[in-house]
Design an enzyme around this catalytic site. Sequence first.
Site, PDB file in Angstrom:
ATOM      1  N   LYS A  80       0.842  -1.209   0.000  1.00  0.00           N
ATOM      2  CA  LYS A  80       0.000   0.000   0.000  1.00  0.00           C
ATOM      3  C   LYS A  80       0.874   1.255   0.000  1.00  0.00           C
ATOM      4  O   LYS A  80       0.593   2.214  -0.707  1.00  0.00           O
ATOM      5  CB  LYS A  80      -0.932  -0.023   1.215  1.00  0.00           C
ATOM      6  N   GLN A  88      -5.108  -2.882   8.711  1.00  0.00           N
ATOM      7  CA  GLN A  88      -4.605  -4.071   8.031  1.00  0.00           C
ATOM      8  C   GLN A  88      -5.151  -5.345   8.690  1.00  0.00           C
ATOM      9  O   GLN A  88      -5.020  -5.520   9.893  1.00  0.00           O
ATOM     10  CB  GLN A  88      -3.071  -4.023   8.124  1.00  0.00           C
ATOM     11  N   ASP A 138     -12.043   1.381   2.930  1.00  0.00           N
ATOM     12  CA  ASP A 138     -12.176  -0.060   2.660  1.00  0.00           C
ATOM     13  C   ASP A 138     -13.569  -0.554   3.064  1.00  0.00           C
ATOM     14  O   ASP A 138     -13.834  -1.759   3.076  1.00  0.00           O
ATOM     15  CB  ASP A 138     -11.078  -0.870   3.367  1.00  0.00           C
TER      16      ASP A 138
END
Length: 278
Positions: free
Chosen positions: A51, A95, A118
């Site tokens: 990322k 994460q 996300d």
Amino acid sequence: MKLIDGKAASAALREMLKKEVENLEQAGITPGLAVILIGNDPAVRASANGKKRACTEMGLYFEEYPFPNSVRQQELVDLIQKLNKKPDIDGITVQAPLPNHINREVVLSAIAPEKDVDGGSFYHAGRLFCGVGKFTPCVAASVLELLDRNGIDVAGKECVVVGRSNAIGKPIALTLMQRNGTVTVCHSKTRNLKTICKRAEILVTAVGKAKFFGADHVKPGAVVIDVGMDRDEAGRICGDVDIAAISGAASVAAQAPEGIAPMAVTMLIKNTIQAAKR
Ligand code: NAP
């Protein structure tokens, strides 16, 4: 069997997104992404690095917040609340996977909806459930993006999703349903898994078990999207599907590491750019 090249598709999309970043730059806006990561699992570290690399290449601002496995849930919530107010941060992601003592939904729902790039919070899960998804979870969005880019229409197709996690399986099932697929969701308690999988015109696997699916699970001519990111006996990255075993049965397949993962990072960048445009 045609293998879907998620890396190439992702590179093409990144070229388009770079122009959007340049336009924002001219308006004095640099999209910013914050990644929170917990523990020192090499796979988690590698994913966060991916990322960071993508942000640097694309001209996004990037911040990383590492924590030890012993982190308390409240510490994460406190940080997220600070990041929610930080003007140079447009997107926040945590994460996966999280340690067992952390409630994923509580932590992700602390992210302000406009920064939840996300789509893991109750807000975005609810929107997706109601068919008005805004920030669709990036892995699910990547599955659709790759199907679209390869001319695979979901409407009316028999789709089987194996895996029902809130992060991966459920959002994929909902997005396929939204595209008018006829969707069956399987999990560890499903009986006759092979028979159900063999009905699928589009089979999506997300169970986290290396090479678990073989030719016995695949209908001739099926499209197989393998979301799994596992390790084989030699420690190499592989998917949930034994790709060599299904090559005579499937017509099209996507698999780790070139399948979904690069596109999932690109979707995160895309959503961060969207958030910055706000
Ligand atoms: P997870 O939370 O462990 O969920 C696994 C799902 O698989 C559960 O729904 C489980 O059923 C089901 N399952 C387990 N064993 C099964 C079996 N024998 N038969 C049928 N279903 C079974 O994992 P996850 O977070 O969803 O991740 C799934 C995979 O996606 C992993 O390989 C992960 O590394 C990968 N992943 C890939 C990306 C990417 O960018 N490509 C990103 C994130 C994750 P129950 O619900 O009954 O337990």
